[in-house]
Motif scaffolding. Structure first.
Motif, PDB file in Angstrom:
ATOM      1  N   ALA A   1     -12.123 -64.597  39.204  1.00  0.00           N
ATOM      2  CA  ALA A   1     -10.959 -64.779  38.302  1.00  0.00           C
ATOM      3  C   ALA A   1     -11.425 -64.613  36.856  1.00  0.00           C
ATOM      4  O   ALA A   1     -12.383 -65.267  36.436  1.00  0.00           O
ATOM      5  CB  ALA A   1     -10.359 -66.172  38.502  1.00  0.00           C
ATOM      6  N   THR A   2     -10.786 -63.699  36.157  1.00  0.00           N
ATOM      7  CA  THR A   2     -11.146 -63.431  34.751  1.00  0.00           C
ATOM      8  C   THR A   2     -10.194 -64.176  33.833  1.00  0.00           C
ATOM      9  O   THR A   2      -8.984 -63.976  33.921  1.00  0.00           O
ATOM     10  CB  THR A   2     -11.053 -61.933  34.456  1.00  0.00           C
ATOM     11  N   PRO A   3     -10.721 -65.035  32.909  1.00  0.00           N
ATOM     12  CA  PRO A   3      -9.835 -65.764  31.990  1.00  0.00           C
ATOM     13  C   PRO A   3      -9.068 -64.773  31.099  1.00  0.00           C
ATOM     14  O   PRO A   3      -9.532 -63.658  30.834  1.00  0.00           O
ATOM     15  CB  PRO A   3     -10.805 -66.612  31.162  1.00  0.00           C
ATOM     16  N   GLU A   4      -7.916 -65.244  30.614  1.00  0.00           N
ATOM     17  CA  GLU A   4      -7.062 -64.354  29.805  1.00  0.00           C
ATOM     18  C   GLU A   4      -7.715 -63.966  28.494  1.00  0.00           C
ATOM     19  O   GLU A   4      -7.610 -62.809  28.061  1.00  0.00           O
ATOM     20  CB  GLU A   4      -5.723 -65.056  29.509  1.00  0.00           C
ATOM     21  N   ASN A   5      -8.433 -64.908  27.856  1.00  0.00           N
ATOM     22  CA  ASN A   5      -9.060 -64.555  26.585  1.00  0.00           C
ATOM     23  C   ASN A   5     -10.181 -63.546  26.771  1.00  0.00           C
ATOM     24  O   ASN A   5     -10.482 -62.746  25.898  1.00  0.00           O
ATOM     25  CB  ASN A   5      -9.580 -65.797  25.861  1.00  0.00           C
ATOM     26  N   GLU A   6     -10.811 -63.571  27.994  1.00  0.00           N
ATOM     27  CA  GLU A   6     -11.841 -62.572  28.283  1.00  0.00           C
ATOM     28  C   GLU A   6     -11.202 -61.195  28.415  1.00  0.00           C
ATOM     29  O   GLU A   6     -11.744 -60.187  27.952  1.00  0.00           O
ATOM     30  CB  GLU A   6     -12.581 -62.951  29.568  1.00  0.00           C
ATOM     31  N   ILE A   7     -10.037 -61.170  29.058  1.00  0.00           N
ATOM     32  CA  ILE A   7      -9.304 -59.895  29.179  1.00  0.00           C
ATOM     33  C   ILE A   7      -8.919 -59.379  27.795  1.00  0.00           C
ATOM     34  O   ILE A   7      -9.046 -58.185  27.507  1.00  0.00           O
ATOM     35  CB  ILE A   7      -8.053 -60.086  30.061  1.00  0.00           C
ATOM     36  N   ASN A   8      -8.470 -60.276  26.933  1.00  0.00           N
ATOM     37  CA  ASN A   8      -8.086 -59.873  25.568  1.00  0.00           C
ATOM     38  C   ASN A   8      -9.284 -59.321  24.796  1.00  0.00           C
ATOM     39  O   ASN A   8      -9.169 -58.349  24.041  1.00  0.00           O
ATOM     40  CB  ASN A   8      -7.501 -61.051  24.806  1.00  0.00           C
ATOM     41  N   ARG A   9     -10.446 -59.976  25.011  1.00  0.00           N
ATOM     42  CA  ARG A   9     -11.639 -59.484  24.330  1.00  0.00           C
ATOM     43  C   ARG A   9     -12.003 -58.089  24.799  1.00  0.00           C
ATOM     44  O   ARG A   9     -12.365 -57.214  24.003  1.00  0.00           O
ATOM     45  CB  ARG A   9     -12.812 -60.450  24.576  1.00  0.00           C
ATOM     46  N   GLN A  10     -11.898 -57.891  26.110  1.00  0.00           N
ATOM     47  CA  GLN A  10     -12.219 -56.570  26.657  1.00  0.00           C
ATOM     48  C   GLN A  10     -11.242 -55.515  26.123  1.00  0.00           C
ATOM     49  O   GLN A  10     -11.637 -54.386  25.785  1.00  0.00           O
ATOM     50  CB  GLN A  10     -12.169 -56.611  28.189  1.00  0.00           C
ATOM     51  N   LEU A  11      -9.966 -55.872  26.035  1.00  0.00           N
ATOM     52  CA  LEU A  11      -8.976 -54.926  25.492  1.00  0.00           C
ATOM     53  C   LEU A  11      -9.263 -54.620  24.023  1.00  0.00           C
ATOM     54  O   LEU A  11      -9.114 -53.471  23.564  1.00  0.00           O
ATOM     55  CB  LEU A  11      -7.564 -55.502  25.627  1.00  0.00           C
TER      56      LEU A  11
END
Length: 577
Positions: free
Chosen positions: A459-469
């Motif tokens: 499970a990837t946290p949302e802030n990690e997804i935002n950082r990747q984006l």
């Protein structure tokens, strides 16, 4: 830089010197009530002794009795009323007209505009007359002066009539008459009588006989009211009746009512005005229309029977001779008529020659007057300089030294600060590059770890997804240089990442300092501009701004100054020192 500062300081000191010179003292007033340099005395003599009046004005101005505008106002009065030189009068009026201190005072402004209207009309500059009158109407209204407002309206009407705009002219004349008819001040009545008389003349010129008679009858009632209600000299009332009766006699002949015409002619002859040099010729048109040629000759004999060579050279004199010639011709005195024709021809030639001479004399007078004005100004300036130069020279030199030292000191301090700031910026750019490289290595390492964990559900946290984006956005921006497009929009960025508006705002807020897409793009553009300023000394500031995605040079300079505390040009100088 030092040379430029020196020039600015010297320029400022020169302005200060001029200001001190101009305001060195306030004009003094004459203490002797019988002084020949007073306003009252000059106005008293300006008609009979105009040249002496001009000399007194010059002397009074030199001695400080009058301010500039007061002296120019008096000169305008003398040239208009005393010398009938309307060109010079208008020149002095225009000097005053350019002064804000006069135009901002309604009472002085309205008086000046009245004078300028009259001079413009006299010069045949009807467009200027309309302009000044139009400007004067609201001023007169603000002062509550219906008489003056009516005069301005009538000036516009007369000027438009001369310009051939008869319909509009009559409308303005009617407005002026209506304004004065409503005025409660009985001082408006003489003006109204003059307006009626002028209206009658224009109507006669345009062959509107019935309307002219109607105005004439109104004027007759008005003159009776003036005689009853106003404290006017009887001579003025007699003159007004004389002008009116002569016009009505002529008008009723043209209308076919001979009985009324003869009655008004008889009334005219009862006035003292009919026997004056000014009024003796007023019935010539009536005599001509009623074929009373002997009476015409009698009048002309009194007025125009002068020895050869003593003719009065004027257009009105020519008109009188033409009446005389017509009377002789109608009575069959062809020899006398032919003699008058020759006389008229000689006078018309003289008028043409005099007109040419007058133009040459006016040019010479204007030149001499300009020279005189220059001499007066030079003398006044010399006196003022002598009064203040000794007391202010030391102070000016001291101020100059202080200002030059402060300017030099400030430039040195600013130069040192800019150098330090540039070094800090260079270090910051180097650190930023290292940080970007480290982030890239971290990203690659993260990708490798994910590849090793293929098949494991994490499970990837949302802030990690935002950082990747955001890293993806950074990569796109760096590779494709999208931020260099001046019209790059939020929608363009959303389309690149395939995300919505809310998600984009969240990504920018979490991963940037400004928390705003515009700030993020501006920082990228300014970083690019810094690179160009360091590496491309041949580029202009305008070119660098456009190449960095900021099309407006003023916006570019403002953003650059807000971020770095110096202008792009100051940064470039500091970098290349």
């Amino acid at each position: 830089m030092k040379k430029k500062c020196t020039e600015l300081v010297l320029g400022g000191l020169f302005c200060l010197l001029i200001s001190c010179t101009y305001h060195h003292s306030t004009p003094i007033q004459g203490t002797d009530s019988d002084s020949i340099y007073t306003l009252e005395y000059i106005v008293k003599i300006h008609i009979k002794e105009p040249q002496r009046a001009l000399g007194l004005i010059d002397t009074a101005f030199m001695r400080g009795f009058f301010r500039d505008y007061q002296a120019d106002e008096l000169r305008a009065v003398v040239y208009q009323a005393g010398l009938n030189d309307l060109h010079r009068a208008m020149e002095y009026c225009l000097r005053i007209y350019q002064l804000d201190s006069i135009r901002l005072i309604p009472s002085r402004n309205v008086s000046l505009l009245r004078r300028m209207c009259g001079i413009s009309y006299g010069l045949g500059n009807y467009g200027d007359c309309i302009r000044y009158a139009t400007e004067g109407i609201p001023v007169a209204q603000s002062l509550g002066k219906p008489n003056t407002e009516g005069l301005f309206l009538f000036d516009i009407g007369q000027s438009m009539m001369r310009l051939g705009q008869k319909k509009e002219a009559w409308e303005y004349m009617e407005r002026s008459v209506a304004t004065l008819e409503k005025a409660e001040d009985t001082r408006a009545l003489p003006y109204l009588s003059y307006f009626y008389g002028t209206q009658m003349s224009f109507l006669i010129e345009n062959k509107e006989i019935a309307k002219a008679i109607e105005v004439g009858e109104k004027r007759k009632e008005l003159i009776a009211r003036i005689e009853k209600e106003c404290r006017t000299p009887q001579q003025y009332v007699d003159q007004q009746y004389g002008y009116l009766y002569s016009k009505l006699a002529y008008l009723y002949v043209l209308s076919g009512d001979r009985q009324k015409a003869d009655g008004y002619a008889a009334d005219f002859l009862k006035t003292e005005f009919s026997q004056s040099s000014e009024g003796i010729s007023e019935l010539l048109n009536y005599y001509k229309e009623t074929s009373q040629y002997q009476k015409m000759i009698g009048v002309c004999n009194k007025m125009y029977l002068l020895p050869q060579g003593q003719d009065t050279i004027s257009l009105s004199f020519v008109a009188g001779l033409q009446h005389w010639e017509t009377a002789h011709e109608k009575l069959g005195n062809m020899k006398a008529a032919l003699t008058l024709q020759k006389r008229i021809g000689v006078i018309e030639d003289s008028l043409f020659q005099r007109e040419r001479q007058d133009k040459a004399l006016k040019l010479a007078t204007i030149y001499r007057t300009h020279e005189k004005d220059i001499q007066l100004k030079e003398s006044e300036a010399k006196l003022q300089r002598n009064r203040i130069l000794g007391g202010t020279l030391a102070g000016l030199l001291l101020i100059m030294g202080v200002l030059l030292w402060n300017s030099y000191r400030h430039s040195r301090i600013a130069s040192r600060k800019n150098k330090v700031l540039v070094r800090q910026l260079n270090k910051l750019d180097s650190c930023q590059a290292q940080l970007n490289a480290a982030n890239e290595r971290i990203r690659l390492l993260s990708v490798r770890v994910k590849q090793e964990r293929v098949g494991e559900p994490v499970a990837t946290p949302e802030n990690e997804i935002n950082r990747q984006l955001f890293e993806r956005l950074e990569s796109i921006m760096e590779k494709e240089k999208l931020y260099l497009q001046p019209k790059l929009s939020r929608e363009d960025v959303m389309q690149c990442l395939h995300i919505g508006k809310a998600r984009l705002a969240q990504i920018i807020q979490e991963n940037t300092e400004g928390g705003n897409l515009n700030i993020y793009l501006t920082n990228l553009r300014l970083n690019h501009a810094l690179h160009l300023l360091r590496t491309r000394p041949d580029y202009t500031i305008q070119a660098i701004a456009e190449d960095s995605g900021i099309a407006n040079i003023r916006t570019f300079q403002r953003l650059f100054k807000e971020r770095l505390g110096m202008t792009p040009m100051e940064y470039r100088r500091a970098v290349h020192l």
